[in-house]
Design an enzyme around this catalytic site. Sequence first.
Site, PDB file in Angstrom:
ATOM      1  N   PRO A  80      -4.005   0.604  18.918  1.00 24.67           N
ATOM      2  CA  PRO A  80      -3.795   0.107  17.557  1.00 24.67           C
ATOM      3  C   PRO A  80      -3.984   1.156  16.463  1.00 24.67           C
ATOM      4  O   PRO A  80      -3.712   0.875  15.301  1.00 24.67           O
ATOM      5  CB  PRO A  80      -4.834  -1.011  17.431  1.00 24.67           C
ATOM      6  CG  PRO A  80      -5.900  -0.660  18.413  1.00 24.67           C
ATOM      7  CD  PRO A  80      -5.200   0.005  19.551  1.00 24.67           C
ATOM      8  N   LYS A 115       1.371   0.334  15.403  1.00 24.46           N
ATOM      9  CA  LYS A 115       2.773   0.285  15.799  1.00 24.46           C
ATOM     10  C   LYS A 115       3.174  -0.927  16.634  1.00 24.46           C
ATOM     11  O   LYS A 115       4.362  -1.196  16.799  1.00 24.46           O
ATOM     12  CB  LYS A 115       3.135   1.560  16.585  1.00 24.46           C
ATOM     13  CG  LYS A 115       3.125   2.819  15.733  1.00 24.46           C
ATOM     14  CD  LYS A 115       4.129   2.719  14.615  1.00 24.46           C
ATOM     15  CE  LYS A 115       3.924   3.774  13.556  1.00 24.46           C
ATOM     16  NZ  LYS A 115       4.436   3.381  12.256  1.00 24.46           N
ATOM     17  N   HIS A 172       0.841  -1.189   0.000  1.00 26.86           N
ATOM     18  CA  HIS A 172       0.000   0.000   0.000  1.00 26.86           C
ATOM     19  C   HIS A 172       0.875   1.236   0.000  1.00 26.86           C
ATOM     20  O   HIS A 172       1.850   1.323   0.739  1.00 26.86           O
ATOM     21  CB  HIS A 172      -0.913   0.024   1.237  1.00 26.86           C
ATOM     22  CG  HIS A 172      -2.091  -0.883   1.123  1.00 26.86           C
ATOM     23  ND1 HIS A 172      -3.152  -0.841   1.993  1.00 26.86           N
ATOM     24  CD2 HIS A 172      -2.396  -1.858   0.233  1.00 26.86           C
ATOM     25  CE1 HIS A 172      -4.055  -1.749   1.652  1.00 26.86           C
ATOM     26  NE2 HIS A 172      -3.603  -2.381   0.577  1.00 26.86           N
ATOM     27  N   TYR A 215      -9.448   5.359   7.254  1.00 27.89           N
ATOM     28  CA  TYR A 215      -9.564   5.840   8.625  1.00 27.89           C
ATOM     29  C   TYR A 215     -10.688   6.879   8.646  1.00 27.89           C
ATOM     30  O   TYR A 215     -10.560   7.924   8.009  1.00 27.89           O
ATOM     31  CB  TYR A 215      -8.257   6.467   9.104  1.00 27.89           C
ATOM     32  CG  TYR A 215      -7.169   5.468   9.428  1.00 27.89           C
ATOM     33  CD1 TYR A 215      -6.845   5.175  10.750  1.00 27.89           C
ATOM     34  CD2 TYR A 215      -6.462   4.816   8.416  1.00 27.89           C
ATOM     35  CE1 TYR A 215      -5.849   4.261  11.055  1.00 27.89           C
ATOM     36  CE2 TYR A 215      -5.468   3.898   8.715  1.00 27.89           C
ATOM     37  CZ  TYR A 215      -5.164   3.629  10.040  1.00 27.89           C
ATOM     38  OH  TYR A 215      -4.183   2.717  10.343  1.00 27.89           O
ATOM     39  N   TYR A 247       3.730   7.031  10.145  1.00 24.19           N
ATOM     40  CA  TYR A 247       2.953   5.833   9.831  1.00 24.19           C
ATOM     41  C   TYR A 247       3.814   4.796   9.105  1.00 24.19           C
ATOM     42  O   TYR A 247       3.760   3.597   9.431  1.00 24.19           O
ATOM     43  CB  TYR A 247       1.759   6.226   8.956  1.00 24.19           C
ATOM     44  CG  TYR A 247       0.699   5.147   8.838  1.00 24.19           C
ATOM     45  CD1 TYR A 247      -0.406   5.152   9.673  1.00 24.19           C
ATOM     46  CD2 TYR A 247       0.797   4.139   7.889  1.00 24.19           C
ATOM     47  CE1 TYR A 247      -1.403   4.174   9.569  1.00 24.19           C
ATOM     48  CE2 TYR A 247      -0.178   3.159   7.775  1.00 24.19           C
ATOM     49  CZ  TYR A 247      -1.269   3.181   8.627  1.00 24.19           C
ATOM     50  OH  TYR A 247      -2.226   2.200   8.522  1.00 24.19           O
TER      51      TYR A 247
END
Length: 391
Positions: A293, A297, A72, A200, A385
Site C-alpha cells: 500500500p 496503487k 490534494h 510519509y 504517485y
Amino acid sequence: MRTSVAIIGAGPAGLLLSHLLHQQGIDSVVLERRDRAYCEQRQRAGMIEHGVVELLRNAGVSDRMDREGLPHDGIELRFDGRSHRLDFRELTGRGVMIYAQTEIVKDLIGRRLADAGQVLFEAQATAIEDIETDHPRVRFTHEGTEDVLECDVVAACDGFHGIGRATLPSAVARTFEKSYPFGWLGILANVAPSCEELIYAHHTNGFALHSMRSDEVSRLYLQVPADTDPADWSEKQIWDELATRFELHNSDWTLQRGPITDKAVTPMRSFVTEPMRHGQLFLAGDAAHIVPPTGAKGLNLALRDVSLLAEALTARYGSGDTTLLDEYSDTALRRVWRAEHFSYWMTSLLHAHPESDEFDRRLQLSHLNHIADRPAAATHLAENYTGLPRV
C-alpha cells in the site's frame, strides 16, 4: 440466466465495469458472495490518482466525490527530524483525491441499482466453465438454490482468493511474488487530521503514514512486524509511537489524538499473475495483482484495468473488433509492473528493514535528501504517485 458479460465481485472494479458497459448498452450481471452491507462497510484504500478521478467524472459517478472528497496537490516527506513538501501540481500539473474506496463502492452500488442493473449479493460463484469456448458459464448459488449464468465473457474482479484466478489453467498461469517481513498497523480515529496533506515518515523505529478520510476522521499507519496482533497495541501505545515517528526538530507541530474506532494489520506483499486473460476469462484488480500500500496503487490499478476492459468490450460488441481484447493482458500488465516497481521502491525507501544495518539506513537518507533537493528526483516520485497517463 443469460447475459453478455458475467462479472464476479462487487468491489469497485466489478461495479465500475458493469456501469461502463451499461453506458454502452452492454448488459452484465454482477455476482457478489458478500451481502450489500459488508461491501459498503469494508475499509480499504482512499487515495485516487488524477486519471482515475477523471475516469469517475467522465463515467458520471463523481458527484459525491467532488462534494466530499479532499483534493490534494502534494505530500509531505518527513525524515531525520525534518519536513519536505513535494508539490505535485508544480512538478506534474496533476493532483490526487482523498476519497475512501468504501464511498466509491456505495456510489457505484447506488448507481447500478438506480439504473436497474443486476447486482446479486450473497451469490457465491462456485465454478467457471468452458472459458476456452465462445459460451462460458458461471455456476453460482443464490438464495439457497444453484443456478448457471451463461455469457460471452467472464470478468473476474473477485480478489486474490476468488475463483477467477484459480480457474486459470496451471499450464498457462505464471505467478510472481514478494513478501515483506513487516506490515502496517492501521487505525481509524475520530479526530480531525493533524495535517493538510498526507505525511510519509521515515524513522529508525519504522515507517509511519498520516492520512485522512474526512475533515473529522483520520487514518494513520505504523510499520510493525508481520505477525503483530493489533490487540497487543493499546491506544496510548499507538498514539505515542505515531508521535515519535512524526516528530520534527525545531517545530511546534503536534499530532492530534482521538478515540480509535478501528485497528487492523495489513500484510505487505507484491503479487502478479500472468496472463490476465485466457480464453473468455479476464482478470482485473486483486484477482491478478497485489501491491504494497505504500504507493497507493491497488485501487487505482483495479479501476484502470476495468477501464481498459470496458473499452475493449465496447469495440467487440460495437464493431466486432477484438484487437483490444486480444491486447488486454499485455496492455494492463505494462501498467501493473510499473506500479509494482513504484510500490516496491517506495516501500524500500521508507521502511526500516529488519535485516538492514546503518549503512543501508544512510543510503535511504541519502536518497530522501536527493528527492528533497533535486526537482528531477521529486518529479519521478510525483509522476508515478499521481498516475502516469500511459505506460
